[in-house]
Design a protein around this motif. Structure first.
Motif, PDB file in Angstrom:
ATOM      1  N   VAL A   6     -26.441  34.624  -8.841  1.00  0.00           N
ATOM      2  CA  VAL A   6     -25.666  33.414  -8.947  1.00  0.00           C
ATOM      3  C   VAL A   6     -25.739  33.227 -10.542  1.00  0.00           C
ATOM      4  CG1 VAL A   6     -24.982  31.075  -8.614  1.00  0.00           C
ATOM      5  CG2 VAL A   6     -26.036  32.652  -6.808  1.00  0.00           C
ATOM      6  N   ARG A   7     -24.728  33.268 -11.394  1.00  0.00           N
ATOM      7  CA  ARG A   7     -24.937  33.430 -12.744  1.00  0.00           C
ATOM      8  C   ARG A   7     -24.124  32.005 -13.188  1.00  0.00           C
ATOM      9  NH1 ARG A   7     -23.910  38.216 -16.052  1.00  0.00           N
ATOM     10  NH2 ARG A   7     -26.011  38.675 -15.271  1.00  0.00           N
ATOM     11  N   LYS A 110     -18.572  34.608  -7.886  1.00  0.00           N
ATOM     12  CA  LYS A 110     -19.589  35.572  -8.811  1.00  0.00           C
ATOM     13  C   LYS A 110     -18.558  36.258  -9.716  1.00  0.00           C
ATOM     14  CE  LYS A 110     -23.144  38.723  -8.545  1.00  0.00           C
ATOM     15  NZ  LYS A 110     -23.963  39.700  -7.618  1.00  0.00           N
ATOM     16  N   ASN A 111     -17.321  36.918  -9.202  1.00  0.00           N
ATOM     17  CA  ASN A 111     -16.447  37.668 -10.296  1.00  0.00           C
ATOM     18  C   ASN A 111     -15.141  36.965 -10.086  1.00  0.00           C
ATOM     19  OD1 ASN A 111     -18.385  39.848 -10.762  1.00  0.00           O
ATOM     20  ND2 ASN A 111     -18.621  40.217  -8.749  1.00  0.00           N
ATOM     21  N   PRO A 112     -14.752  36.106 -10.875  1.00  0.00           N
ATOM     22  CA  PRO A 112     -13.343  35.483 -10.438  1.00  0.00           C
ATOM     23  C   PRO A 112     -12.193  36.095 -11.107  1.00  0.00           C
ATOM     24  CG  PRO A 112     -14.739  34.236 -12.145  1.00  0.00           C
ATOM     25  CD  PRO A 112     -15.703  35.362 -11.524  1.00  0.00           C
ATOM     26  N   PHE A 128      -9.056  26.989  -6.991  1.00  0.00           N
ATOM     27  CA  PHE A 128      -9.692  28.081  -6.583  1.00  0.00           C
ATOM     28  C   PHE A 128      -9.468  29.670  -7.427  1.00  0.00           C
ATOM     29  CE2 PHE A 128     -10.999  31.525  -3.537  1.00  0.00           C
ATOM     30  CZ  PHE A 128     -12.303  31.245  -3.416  1.00  0.00           C
ATOM     31  N   PRO A 129     -10.355  30.118  -7.965  1.00  0.00           N
ATOM     32  CA  PRO A 129     -11.717  29.834  -8.173  1.00  0.00           C
ATOM     33  C   PRO A 129     -11.855  28.730  -9.236  1.00  0.00           C
ATOM     34  CG  PRO A 129     -11.293  31.726  -9.334  1.00  0.00           C
ATOM     35  CD  PRO A 129     -10.104  31.279  -8.599  1.00  0.00           C
ATOM     36  N   SER A 130     -12.871  27.668  -9.171  1.00  0.00           N
ATOM     37  CA  SER A 130     -13.176  26.593  -9.965  1.00  0.00           C
ATOM     38  C   SER A 130     -14.646  26.081  -9.839  1.00  0.00           C
ATOM     39  CB  SER A 130     -12.130  25.349  -9.528  1.00  0.00           C
ATOM     40  OG  SER A 130     -12.393  24.274 -10.304  1.00  0.00           O
TER      41      SER A 130
END
Length: 351
Positions: A6-7, A110-112, A128-130
Motif C-alpha cells: 500500500v503506497r 494501488k494502480n489507478p 473513483f478512484p479517489s
C-alpha cells in the motif's frame, strides 16, 4: 497476517512552517489474532484458503465446512448436510460478488487508471478512484474502504505580534472524520436472516443464533437416535416422521442464517477496520510531517506506540446507533494491527 504494497504519498511536510517536500512510503499492516505476533517483516499475504471470516478474526461457530479454519478434519454427521444446495449456490454468488469488490479496491487504488472524463474532473468531485470520500459518496460501494470526510486540521498558537522562532509556536493537530462504518451495505435486514443493525448488534445476534443452532442440532441428533433405536434395520428417516423432519428443517434454517450473518459481519468488519485504520495512519502521518514534533516524540512512539483517541458527536438513537456499533468494532480491531513505514520501492530504496 501481513498485507504489503500500500503506497501513500504525503505532501506538505513542514519544517518550521515551510514546505520541505514529500514522503513516499509503503505500509505493511498485520492483523493480530490475539496470539504472539509473527515477524512483521514477513511479506507473505494470508492464504486464500483462510478466507475473509478468519482474516477479520471471527470465530467459527457453526458445524458446516464453510469458514472453518484450515487443518480441521470434517467428520460425517448422522444428520447430514445442514445447508441446502440451492441456498448454497445463491450464497456463493453473493460472496463472489462481494469478494470481487475487494479485488477491485486493491487493483484500482494501488494502480489507478483514470478515464479522460475522470482526468477532466476536479479531484474534489472525482469519486473513483479517489483518496477522499465526501458525505455525498458515503454509500458508494466503490469507496467503502475509505472513511468519510477525513481532514487534517492544524491550530497554531503564538505570542502576540508573531514569532520568528518556530519552536515557540505551538501547533495542535486534529484529524476529523465520519464514523468508520459500512454505509454501502446499509443497516437494514441482512439477506437470508431476520436481523438488522450495526456490528455490535449483529455479532451479539450471531452468538445467540449459534447457541440456538447448537440446541437444534442436539435435539435433532437425539430424535434421529431414538428413531434408529426403534428401527435398527433402517438407514434413513422416512417423511412420515413429521417431528424429526420439522426439527431438521429448523436446524437447516438456523445454520443457513448463521452462515449468512457470519458473512455480513465479516464484510462489515473489513470495511470498518479499513476506514478506522486509514484514519489512524492519516493522524500519524500528519504528526510525522511536523519535523519538530516528530523529533520530540519519535522515541516515545517507537517504545509505546502512537496513541489515537476517537471522540464522536453521534447520538445513540436510530441509524446513528448502528454507525456507532460499526465504528466501535473497527476501532477496537486497530489494537491488533501493526503498521510498518518503509521507503517506497522496498528496503533497497534510497531515502
Amino acid at each position: 497476517r501481513t498485507c504489503k504494497g500500500v503506497r501513500v504519498k504525503l505532501s506538505d511536510v513542514h519544517r518550521g512552517g515551510e514546505d520541505a517536500g514529500t514522503i513516499d512510503l509503503d505500509l505493511s499492516i498485520q492483523v493480530g489474532d490475539g496470539s504472539e505476533a509473527r515477524d512483521i517483516s514477513d511479506s507473505s499475504t494470508p492464504s486464500v484458503a483462510s478466507g475473509l471470516v478468519n482474516l477479520v478474526n471471527l470465530a467459527h461457530l457453526g458445524t458446516t465446512p464453510l469458514d472453518k479454519p484450515g487443518g480441521e478434519e470434517d467428520r460425517p454427521s448422522p444428520i447430514g448436510d445442514l445447508i441446502l444446495p440451492e441456498w448454497l449456490e445463491d450464497h456463493a454468488a453473493t460472496r463472489a460478488k462481494d469478494s470481487s469488490l475487494f479485488s477491485k479496491y486493491a487493483s484500482t487504488f494501488k494502480n489507478p487508471v483514470l478515464t479522460e472524463e475522470q482526468e477532466a474532473t476536479h479531484t474534489s468531485r472525482r469519486r473513483f478512484p479517489s483518496n477522499f470520500k465526501p458525505s455525498s459518496a458515503k454509500a458508494d460501494a466503490n469507496l467503502t474502504p475509505i472513511a468519510v470526510n477525513v481532514h487534517n486540521q492544524t491550530l497554531s498558537v503564538e505570542t502576540m505580534g508573531g514569532s520568528e522562532h518556530p519552536n515557540q509556536v505551538k501547533r495542535f493537530l486534529y484529524t476529523t472524520c465520519g464514523a468508520p462504518c459500512d454505509h454501502g451495505r446499509g443497516f437494514g435486514v441482512v439477506e437470508g436472516t431476520n436481523y438488522s443493525g450495526g456490528l455490535r448488534n449483529l455479532e451479539a445476534r450471531r452468538k445467540a443464533l449459534a447457541e440456538k443452532a447448537q440446541m437444534s442440532r442436539l435435539e435433532l441428533l437425539r430424535a434421529v437416535k431414538e428413531s434408529q433405536d426403534l428401527h435398527p434395520g433402517r438407514s434413513h428417516i422416512p417423511g412420515n416422521e413429521v417431528g424429526v423432519c420439522k426439527l431438521r428443517e429448523m436446524t437447516i434454517e438456523r445454520e443457513q442464517q448463521l452462515v449468512a450473518l457470519t458473512w455480513e459481519c465479516a464484510m462489515r468488519r473489513g470495511a470498518a477496520l479499513s476506514q478506522a485504520l486509514g484514519v489512524c495512519v492519516t493522524s500519524y502521518l500528519a504528526c510525522v510531517s511536523e519535523e519538530n514534533r516528530a523529533k520530540e516524540h519519535a522515541a516515545k512512539w517507537r517504545e509505546h506506540g502512537f496513541l489515537v483517541c476517537f471522540e464522536g458527536m453521534l447520538s445513540a438513537a436510530g441509524k446513528e446507533l448502528h454507525m456507532i456499533e460499526d465504528a466501535s468494532v473497527g476501532i477496537e480491531m486497530c489494537r491488533d494491527c501493526e503498521v510498518v513505514i518503509e521507503a517506497a520501492g522496498g528496503a533497497g530504496a534510497a531515502g
